[in-house]
Design a protein around this motif. Structure first.
Motif, PDB file in Angstrom:
ATOM      1  N   TYR A  33       0.843  -1.194   0.000  1.00  0.00           N
ATOM      2  CA  TYR A  33       0.000   0.000   0.000  1.00  0.00           C
ATOM      3  C   TYR A  33       0.879   1.245   0.000  1.00  0.00           C
ATOM      4  N   TYR A  35       0.502   5.371   1.032  1.00  0.00           N
ATOM      5  CA  TYR A  35      -0.277   6.421   1.673  1.00  0.00           C
ATOM      6  C   TYR A  35       0.562   7.693   1.650  1.00  0.00           C
ATOM      7  N   GLU A  42      -4.748  14.645   7.108  1.00  0.00           N
ATOM      8  CA  GLU A  42      -4.708  13.254   7.510  1.00  0.00           C
ATOM      9  C   GLU A  42      -3.836  12.432   6.567  1.00  0.00           C
ATOM     10  N   ILE A  43      -3.426  11.282   7.047  1.00  0.00           N
ATOM     11  CA  ILE A  43      -2.777  10.303   6.194  1.00  0.00           C
ATOM     12  C   ILE A  43      -3.841   9.719   5.270  1.00  0.00           C
ATOM     13  N   PHE A  45      -4.938   7.229   1.911  1.00  0.00           N
ATOM     14  CA  PHE A  45      -4.652   6.085   1.068  1.00  0.00           C
ATOM     15  C   PHE A  45      -4.450   6.523  -0.379  1.00  0.00           C
ATOM     16  N   SER A  98      -4.835  -9.452   2.398  1.00  0.00           N
ATOM     17  CA  SER A  98      -5.697  -8.271   2.400  1.00  0.00           C
ATOM     18  C   SER A  98      -6.879  -8.537   3.318  1.00  0.00           C
ATOM     19  N   GLY A  99      -7.666  -7.531   3.529  1.00  0.00           N
ATOM     20  CA  GLY A  99      -8.792  -7.696   4.429  1.00  0.00           C
ATOM     21  C   GLY A  99      -8.522  -7.045   5.753  1.00  0.00           C
ATOM     22  N   ARG A 100      -9.570  -6.754   6.455  1.00  0.00           N
ATOM     23  CA  ARG A 100      -9.470  -5.910   7.640  1.00  0.00           C
ATOM     24  C   ARG A 100      -8.817  -6.616   8.813  1.00  0.00           C
ATOM     25  N   LEU A 101      -8.610  -7.914   8.716  1.00  0.00           N
ATOM     26  CA  LEU A 101      -8.042  -8.630   9.846  1.00  0.00           C
ATOM     27  C   LEU A 101      -6.518  -8.593   9.866  1.00  0.00           C
ATOM     28  N   GLN A 104      -1.290  -4.013   8.745  1.00  0.00           N
ATOM     29  CA  GLN A 104      -0.396  -3.419   7.775  1.00  0.00           C
ATOM     30  C   GLN A 104       0.833  -2.891   8.516  1.00  0.00           C
TER      31      GLN A 104
ATOM     32  N   SER B  30     -19.069  -3.794   9.684  1.00  0.00           N
ATOM     33  CA  SER B  30     -18.430  -4.087  10.965  1.00  0.00           C
ATOM     34  C   SER B  30     -16.955  -3.794  10.809  1.00  0.00           C
ATOM     35  N   SER B  32     -12.866  -2.966  11.473  1.00  0.00           N
ATOM     36  CA  SER B  32     -11.704  -3.199  12.316  1.00  0.00           C
ATOM     37  C   SER B  32     -11.165  -1.823  12.690  1.00  0.00           C
ATOM     38  N   PHE B  34      -7.977   0.360  14.738  1.00  0.00           N
ATOM     39  CA  PHE B  34      -6.579   0.284  15.143  1.00  0.00           C
ATOM     40  C   PHE B  34      -6.155   1.604  15.795  1.00  0.00           C
ATOM     41  N   LYS B  49      -5.289  -3.493  18.073  1.00  0.00           N
ATOM     42  CA  LYS B  49      -6.323  -3.579  17.052  1.00  0.00           C
ATOM     43  C   LYS B  49      -7.556  -4.284  17.593  1.00  0.00           C
ATOM     44  N   THR B  51     -10.844  -6.424  16.171  1.00  0.00           N
ATOM     45  CA  THR B  51     -11.370  -7.080  14.967  1.00  0.00           C
ATOM     46  C   THR B  51     -12.587  -7.929  15.294  1.00  0.00           C
ATOM     47  N   SER B  52     -13.456  -7.421  16.151  1.00  0.00           N
ATOM     48  CA  SER B  52     -14.748  -8.017  16.506  1.00  0.00           C
ATOM     49  C   SER B  52     -14.653  -9.177  17.486  1.00  0.00           C
ATOM     50  N   SER B  94     -10.711   0.284   9.325  1.00  0.00           N
ATOM     51  CA  SER B  94     -10.545  -0.484   8.091  1.00  0.00           C
ATOM     52  C   SER B  94     -11.867  -1.135   7.749  1.00  0.00           C
ATOM     53  N   ASP B  95     -12.252  -1.027   6.500  1.00  0.00           N
ATOM     54  CA  ASP B  95     -13.512  -1.644   6.092  1.00  0.00           C
ATOM     55  C   ASP B  95     -13.261  -3.079   5.643  1.00  0.00           C
ATOM     56  N   ILE B  96     -14.223  -3.646   4.964  1.00  0.00           N
ATOM     57  CA  ILE B  96     -14.118  -5.056   4.610  1.00  0.00           C
ATOM     58  C   ILE B  96     -13.051  -5.313   3.565  1.00  0.00           C
ATOM     59  N   TRP B  97     -12.570  -4.283   2.944  1.00  0.00           N
ATOM     60  CA  TRP B  97     -11.524  -4.455   1.942  1.00  0.00           C
ATOM     61  C   TRP B  97     -10.157  -4.337   2.571  1.00  0.00           C
ATOM     62  N   ARG B  98      -9.502  -3.242   2.419  1.00  0.00           N
ATOM     63  CA  ARG B  98      -8.141  -3.181   2.936  1.00  0.00           C
ATOM     64  C   ARG B  98      -7.640  -1.778   3.188  1.00  0.00           C
ATOM     65  N   ALA B  99      -8.159  -0.770   2.488  1.00  0.00           N
ATOM     66  CA  ALA B  99      -7.616   0.573   2.666  1.00  0.00           C
ATOM     67  C   ALA B  99      -7.925   1.073   4.073  1.00  0.00           C
ATOM     68  N   LEU B 100      -6.933   1.659   4.696  1.00  0.00           N
ATOM     69  CA  LEU B 100      -7.109   2.228   6.020  1.00  0.00           C
ATOM     70  C   LEU B 100      -7.532   3.680   5.907  1.00  0.00           C
ATOM     71  N   PHE B 102      -7.500   7.039   8.177  1.00  0.00           N
ATOM     72  CA  PHE B 102      -6.839   7.578   9.357  1.00  0.00           C
ATOM     73  C   PHE B 102      -7.581   8.780   9.919  1.00  0.00           C
ATOM     74  N   GLY B 103      -7.515   8.905  11.235  1.00  0.00           N
ATOM     75  CA  GLY B 103      -7.901  10.156  11.871  1.00  0.00           C
ATOM     76  C   GLY B 103      -6.792  11.178  11.672  1.00  0.00           C
TER      77      GLY B 103
END
Lengths: 115, 112
Positions: A33, A35, A42-43, A45, A98-101, A104, B30, B32, B34, B49, B51-52, B94-100, B102-103
């Motif tokens: 990724y 950023y 903000e940071i 993507f 990939s994926g929210r779990l 990074q 739902s 995630s 961090f 983190k 993650t539910s 982070s959503d169901i995909w991957r891009a974060l 940030f605040g």
């Protein structure tokens, strides 16, 4: 295990010049990724590679930015021609999947200054 | 769409006193969540983190955060601040995909 590395750490260029930033992800991480953090913001993507393919480039600001990841290892981000508003810190991150779990892992960033 | 609001841009505490960094989020899925920290001239480091699984998440260096769905909050706390905690902290969703997402960051200052 080596972390994510970025080169250079700092770059100062003049408006209109070209700069290429490099990111080496953690070995075995297919996901990479980019950023960036513009001063005071903000940071944000920029884009996401899975191996050598661009999975999502919705954050790329305009066509002056070109990202590549030939061979699915390291990645480069080229800015051509650079504008003043491109100044900021560019971060690279990688993850195992990939994926929210999946966490990074971030590199230290490249600070780009366009004068 | 998702978003993150860090309610304080700067927080100053005395060494040995509690730390509270506030974060509210918005997400269609739902999420995630961090917390990352950035020390001067260093990269972003993951603190913890969510993650539910458990809503109270423990991280490194004595930090923890509690996910409160009803309040859409994910505040970061630490019982006793240390000088080495001085840094900038980012709440991230982070959503169901991957891009974060940030605040805007909270800069923590620790006074001796």
């Amino acid at each position: 295990e080596a972390g994510v590395t970025q080169f250079p750490s700092h770059s100062v260029i003049e408006k209109g010049q070209t700069v290429t930033l490099r990111c080496d992800p953690i070995s075995g991480h297919d996901n990479l990724y980019w950023y960036r953090r513009v001063m005071g913001k903000e940071i944000k993507f920029l884009l996401h590679f899975v191996k050598e393919s661009k999975q999502d480039e919705s954050g790329m600001p305009n066509n002056r930015f070109l990202a590549e990841r030939t061979g699915g290892t390291y990645s480069t981000l080229k800015v051509q021609p650079a504008e003043l508003e491109d100044s900021g810190v560019y971060f690279c991150a990688s993850s195992q999947d990939s994926g929210r779990l999946y966490e990074q892992y971030f590199g230290p960033g490249t600070r780009l200054t366009v004068t | 769409a998702q978003s993150v609001t860090q309610l304080d841009s700067h927080v100053s505490v005395s060494e040995g006193t509690p730390v509270l960094l506030r974060c509210n989020y918005s997400s269609s899925y739902s999420p995630s969540l961090f917390w990352y920290v950035q020390h001067p001239n260093k990269g972003l480091q993951l603190l913890l983190k969510y993650t539910s699984a458990a809503t109270l998440v423990k991280g490194i260096n004595g930090f923890e955060a509690e996910f409160k769905k009803s309040e859409t909050s994910f505040h970061l706390t630490k019982p006793s601040a240390h000088m080495s905690d001085a840094a900038e902290y980012f709440c991230v969703v982070s959503d169901i995909w991957r891009a974060l997402t940030f605040g805007s960051g909270t800069r923590l200052q620790v006074q001796p």
